[in-house]
Design a protein around this motif. Sequence first.
Motif, mmCIF file in Angstrom:
data_model
loop_
_atom_site.group_PDB
_atom_site.id
_atom_site.type_symbol
_atom_site.label_atom_id
_atom_site.label_comp_id
_atom_site.label_asym_id
_atom_site.label_seq_id
_atom_site.Cartn_x
_atom_site.Cartn_y
_atom_site.Cartn_z
ATOM 1 N N UNK A 1 0.868 -0.893 0.202
ATOM 2 C CA UNK A 1 0.061 -0.152 0.093
ATOM 3 C C UNK A 1 0.890 1.445 0.204
ATOM 4 N N UNK A 2 2.196 0.708 1.081
ATOM 5 C CA UNK A 2 2.718 2.354 0.733
ATOM 6 C C UNK A 2 3.501 2.961 -0.182
ATOM 7 N N UNK A 3 4.140 1.940 -1.095
ATOM 8 C CA UNK A 3 4.273 1.859 -2.709
ATOM 9 C C UNK A 3 3.134 2.197 -2.735
ATOM 10 N N UNK A 4 2.095 2.296 -3.639
ATOM 11 C CA UNK A 4 0.499 2.211 -4.510
ATOM 12 C C UNK A 4 0.669 3.455 -4.567
ATOM 13 N N UNK A 5 0.328 4.382 -2.748
ATOM 14 C CA UNK A 5 0.024 5.284 -2.159
ATOM 15 C C UNK A 5 1.066 6.464 -2.843
ATOM 16 N N UNK A 6 2.273 6.203 -3.308
ATOM 17 C CA UNK A 6 3.743 6.839 -3.531
ATOM 18 C C UNK A 6 3.868 7.277 -2.677
ATOM 19 N N UNK A 7 4.247 6.978 -1.052
ATOM 20 C CA UNK A 7 5.050 8.017 0.176
ATOM 21 C C UNK A 7 6.505 7.758 0.102
ATOM 22 N N UNK A 8 6.720 6.322 -0.224
ATOM 23 C CA UNK A 8 8.242 6.357 -0.519
ATOM 24 C C UNK A 8 9.409 7.135 -1.576
ATOM 25 N N UNK A 9 8.605 7.143 -2.540
ATOM 26 C CA UNK A 9 8.569 8.140 -3.604
ATOM 27 C C UNK A 9 8.699 9.772 -3.598
ATOM 28 N N UNK A 10 7.815 9.586 -2.450
ATOM 29 C CA UNK A 10 7.467 11.135 -2.550
ATOM 30 C C UNK A 10 8.751 11.770 -1.067
ATOM 31 N N UNK A 11 8.527 11.210 -0.002
ATOM 32 C CA UNK A 11 9.660 11.140 0.489
ATOM 33 C C UNK A 11 11.432 10.946 0.064
ATOM 34 N N UNK A 12 11.353 10.525 -1.124
ATOM 35 C CA UNK A 12 12.623 10.430 -1.948
ATOM 36 C C UNK A 12 12.585 11.027 -2.482
ATOM 37 N N UNK A 13 11.567 12.230 -3.210
ATOM 38 C CA UNK A 13 12.195 13.901 -3.904
ATOM 39 C C UNK A 13 12.031 14.451 -2.816
ATOM 40 N N UNK A 14 11.269 14.662 -1.477
ATOM 41 C CA UNK A 14 11.724 15.691 -0.620
ATOM 42 C C UNK A 14 13.934 15.421 -0.045
ATOM 43 N N UNK A 15 14.145 14.214 0.144
ATOM 44 C CA UNK A 15 15.357 13.735 0.635
ATOM 45 C C UNK A 15 16.074 14.813 -0.715
ATOM 46 N N UNK A 16 15.745 14.361 -2.330
ATOM 47 C CA UNK A 16 16.394 15.227 -3.499
ATOM 48 C C UNK A 16 16.722 16.220 -3.413
ATOM 49 N N UNK A 17 14.812 16.892 -2.528
ATOM 50 C CA UNK A 17 15.142 18.015 -2.714
ATOM 51 C C UNK A 17 16.260 19.067 -2.061
ATOM 52 N N UNK A 18 16.423 18.074 -0.970
ATOM 53 C CA UNK A 18 17.177 18.668 0.255
ATOM 54 C C UNK A 18 18.452 18.498 -0.341
ATOM 55 N N UNK A 19 19.125 17.078 -0.647
ATOM 56 C CA UNK A 19 20.521 16.567 -1.044
ATOM 57 C C UNK A 19 21.283 17.862 -1.825
ATOM 58 N N UNK A 20 19.712 18.125 -3.694
ATOM 59 C CA UNK A 20 20.945 19.171 -4.450
ATOM 60 C C UNK A 20 19.915 20.862 -4.144
#
Lengths: 362, 362, 362, 362
Positions: free
Chosen positions: B292-311
């Motif tokens: 469910x978490x993947x299908x809802x996009x939670x990991x993808x969302x968090x990955x994006x936020x991490x990427x924004x902070x990193x870069x």
Amino acid sequence: MDKKVGVGLIGAGFIGSIHADSFKKINHADILAVMSPPPGEAQKFAEKHQIPRHFTGLDDMLALEEIDMVIIGVPNHLHCEICVKAAEAGKHVVVEKPLCVNLQEADRMIEACKKAGVKLMYAEELCFTPKYVRMKGLLDEGALGTPILFKQSEKHDGPHAPHFWDVELSGGGVTMDMGCHAFQFFRWLNGNNPVKSVYAQMSTTVHTDKTMGDDNGIIILEFENGVTAIAEESWTKPGGMDDRAEIHGSEGVAYADVLQGNSIQTYSKKGVGYAVEKAGSTVGWSYTMYEENWNYGFPQEMEHFVDCVLHDREPLVTGEDGKAALEIIFAAYESAGTGKKVMLPFQTAAARPYDLWKRRNS
Amino acid sequence: MDKKVGVGLIGAGFIGSIHADSFKKINHADILAVMSPPPGEAQKFAEKHQIPRHFTGLDDMLALEEIDMVIIGVPNHLHCEICVKAAEAGKHVVVEKPLCVNLQEADRMIEACKKAGVKLMYAEELCFTPKYVRMKGLLDEGALGTPILFKQSEKHDGPHAPHFWDVELSGGGVTMDMGCHAFQFFRWLNGNNPVKSVYAQMSTTVHTDKTMGDDNGIIILEFENGVTAIAEESWTKPGGMDDRAEIHGSEGVAYADVLQGNSIQTYSKKGVGYAVEKAGSTVGWSYTMYEENWNYGFPQEMEHFVDCVLHDREPLVTGEDGKAALEIIFAAYESAGTGKKVMLPFQTAAARPYDLWKRRNS
Amino acid sequence: MDKKVGVGLIGAGFIGSIHADSFKKINHADILAVMSPPPGEAQKFAEKHQIPRHFTGLDDMLALEEIDMVIIGVPNHLHCEICVKAAEAGKHVVVEKPLCVNLQEADRMIEACKKAGVKLMYAEELCFTPKYVRMKGLLDEGALGTPILFKQSEKHDGPHAPHFWDVELSGGGVTMDMGCHAFQFFRWLNGNNPVKSVYAQMSTTVHTDKTMGDDNGIIILEFENGVTAIAEESWTKPGGMDDRAEIHGSEGVAYADVLQGNSIQTYSKKGVGYAVEKAGSTVGWSYTMYEENWNYGFPQEMEHFVDCVLHDREPLVTGEDGKAALEIIFAAYESAGTGKKVMLPFQTAAARPYDLWKRRNS
Amino acid sequence: MDKKVGVGLIGAGFIGSIHADSFKKINHADILAVMSPPPGEAQKFAEKHQIPRHFTGLDDMLALEEIDMVIIGVPNHLHCEICVKAAEAGKHVVVEKPLCVNLQEADRMIEACKKAGVKLMYAEELCFTPKYVRMKGLLDEGALGTPILFKQSEKHDGPHAPHFWDVELSGGGVTMDMGCHAFQFFRWLNGNNPVKSVYAQMSTTVHTDKTMGDDNGIIILEFENGVTAIAEESWTKPGGMDDRAEIHGSEGVAYADVLQGNSIQTYSKKGVGYAVEKAGSTVGWSYTMYEENWNYGFPQEMEHFVDCVLHDREPLVTGEDGKAALEIIFAAYESAGTGKKVMLPFQTAAARPYDLWKRRNS
């Protein structure tokens, strides 16, 4: 920090692209090289997928020390030879389905890897398809009771690459190409309980102009523990790839549709850029899929194989499983050729499964 | 090698678990700590999710230099205060929906982060839900023509935690809790074209015994570019969580059902261990979801936020988006209270959205 | 043996064909005549449907003693005049939806029939649609608890006949033409509990070139007993007619899809002769319906009206129901014109609903 | 006015009720009598269905001159004897499936009717099921190209009446009871092209405590014109009766689901009074059907048989079709007993199909 597994791709075709895409998300591995004989093909693939090195010769790639594991995604008739070479070079081997074209080759591959002390891992992605993993979970937790019947079908309107249609190279038609998915899938669902018998009905219908191989197959497996399984394979179904399965038990049922069942139902007057594998025209209604590789379990499968190499674990799906699936394939073609159910174990020195169907006198 | 982003979780409840689970697959970030005031709660959470450190006091966690980013998953009325503190401590902030309870708080949060030079990222996961991302892609590629109507609905039989039911803490009922998903989802689908007006019909039906807030809401948005959107929210729907959306355009339509639409249709005489969020009894037929978490996009969302902070990139969904969604929520409660469509921009000093519906004389 | 009811059809268009087809299975009635002014049209219709007599003049048909009941299937603006004449000729009257174009006409029709001692029956077929009848049954037997929300939507890509697009003749756009279905459907589901308020959002989107009327409408009704209902109407949805409804209650839900939900999922490279009303191209995937008239309840509806005439029973759906639906339509256009929810009862001398939306100054 | 066909029902069980219900809408026939041996049973049935006369003795009913046609809905082992008697009494005969229990009986029934100059009509309702009729229409109009594969499955959790479970009376298990539907359905779809071979896999799984007969069967038919057909039958599937079919052709596919596919998707905390045949518990999710008899085609089938008697027409489904279906059944049990595909024509003097599976030495 863990060491990273160095991966070499052998083959730069359709399945190679899926593997390349799968590794993007995998932490503990990097694709270091790709190899394909036709001039320029490996280079083009390497550029597209940002792989550092490319080769036209296998030995050159196998010479790289930093490669720990290779993934073989080439026509069936080349699996054995390449696997043996890779093992002799000390590389762990992942082989795409089907394992190879005959049981003698299978034995050579298993033996070569055992002798070299490397893993032989069989890439049956249905054992990692998230929806199917959950469905097996329902069975394993007892929600469906004792299993009675499994069903799995995979249908589309035919593969692109010419080698699939040439039984000399492929070994057989759709039952060889796609039945192997179902057979290992059923073995996995059933906790590797042995298959007792195989019956198959095959036909060449629409594609008589391009192949002697079967383009439609129905195969019934009986398991020692009483379970029956029906596999339906087709290279003649238009409208997009279709992959579905069912489990019927004494206390419940579960129906899973991986592609159409997960799709965005779409109507478009002009058509969709990409809906799903082999969709054909998407003008009008179509079923738009997304993240097909993840939904099929390819990244999860590759992550597992990397983990096995990193931590020296036994793979979920091994060369022995690949050989078992191939044995069932041979029994299926034998059954199609004789009109009888074939009991397992089934031994044969036939060079390819197709021969047991249509070349029974040679 | 890239630096890893150090993450601190604020809150150890249901959404915190989802976040913890999401970070397992993220390469470039680690959850270093979790904080929750009730004694023992953070510790238990840390043990369960293998998080190195746990705190009962926010300041203690914010003092850790290695934490770059915090994720706020606590009751609505605490979002603002915690965000401001985190910003002042120099941490990038991810806030779960809704942003906070009123527009003044929203301005304070945006200002605090701007002043501190940290990012304020609004966690609306529907903008990352793979099926919805693909559906937006169909619209963006022109497959559906000019958009005419968007629909999104989220329904289940009510949240667990008591604070949701107390409008003093939550700010409102289901329209506050789940309507915010739909509003930002529609803004995102429509390329952030401005919302022109809001109309809402709210009612408290089944849960009159436990809340004054709305347990059912229907909200119609009009956009400047002519698109209409209907959001349906419910805390009274039994049978498992349900999340679906539609896009109707001049040249096509797309229907996407995230949960039931992706499920394994299951019949079980004894019931399933876990089918889907809020499934209730699963004896008989049910819809078994997976990942469910993947299908809802939670990991993808968090990955994006991490990427924004990193870069140092601009997040897809910002504090300004969160404020815009909150403005629509206020306009919705105003509309429910007056029976009229409310034009945007809508300014109000109301302490919470609910007040505009039911406390119009105070 | 029972007397047979003699029926006269007024109008020889699309709906007339559906009625003619419906009567084939009805024992206790015969269509004796059809009337339509354009030269040759009634005759052609009569030949096609094997109706013994045909007329271009209404009075001539009304003069036939053997006709007990007429069915009015003509453009909206002619309903009233024809109904009054038929009543004065002593014929029972069935009027297709919507009843007429304004509330004064409605009163005249009801009065004329009452004075003449004939029945005024309103042909809302959704009250006879078998799937919807069963769904209402679920509600009535208590399986869903107390009703909370009703939904009904009817969508296709626009009617054929020109009069629909001319608001002078039709009275309004899609909300007039198809919203009337939903409004009476909701009243029927809710046991005729009174409607308290109406809110509507209307737009002209794709068909701005051919009409001033609304081609998309969303209407929210509030009922005195707390139920909310959402109607969605569209003349811009491609891919075939779509008709679905939902009931959400305190203890359950029911989802019914009359057309696509009952269809044969079809893929055809060349296309299907006839899939469903307004299917458009059927090359590729489509949804092939069957027995549409029976599935919509047209024969069942006509059988009921015949039974009412034969046995002097009160019809399930009367002229008063038709007027109530029309009142809701007027309130909807008023709401669309003002941006406010409109309370019922709603009285207006407007000549047509459209005027309350777009001609508020005249 | 046409004469009315006088009908006598033989048997007062489940199928008898369906027939009685079907005749309510049929103009040109009346059920004049019902016969069933157990004291009081026929009388109770007659009262319930408003049938004027009831009998415990067959001869008494056959003596009525006003009866033109009888419908035999009794246990399989009684079909032949009753059919012959009815023919000798000059009555046209409708026999429910399966025709009888062995090929010799089939010949006697066909001969008796021919000699008496009466029609022998075989009641395979799937040839009248509206959804399947439309699906056959898609094939016949060329929308799907040349047929390649047919599929049909019928599954529930087992019949009520004890005689089904006693192979001495029934002749076999689920393949006998429900496979006959599929076999005649496939013959009808394929324009009565001859069946070439039959292969079957049977098992007794859940119901080993109550029967020796097969409770699960998979049967593969090969037709002379190259079509393959798969029938799946089950008496062990919980959750309500399920009936679906597919046609795969060279240019298209069609999927039809008669029950679940047409249902109202329902969630009910307390359960539904009646959802569908063999639904079991309906607490939670269920699939509520409506007008099952019409959707299965029972009234349409009876109307056709009445029309054949009235106008002396050849029935769509005859005794010869019933015998052909029975021949396939025998071949299926033979195949299950030998593990080989059985070629047609298949002649056997076996007293019942079951004997070819499990009593091969007697």
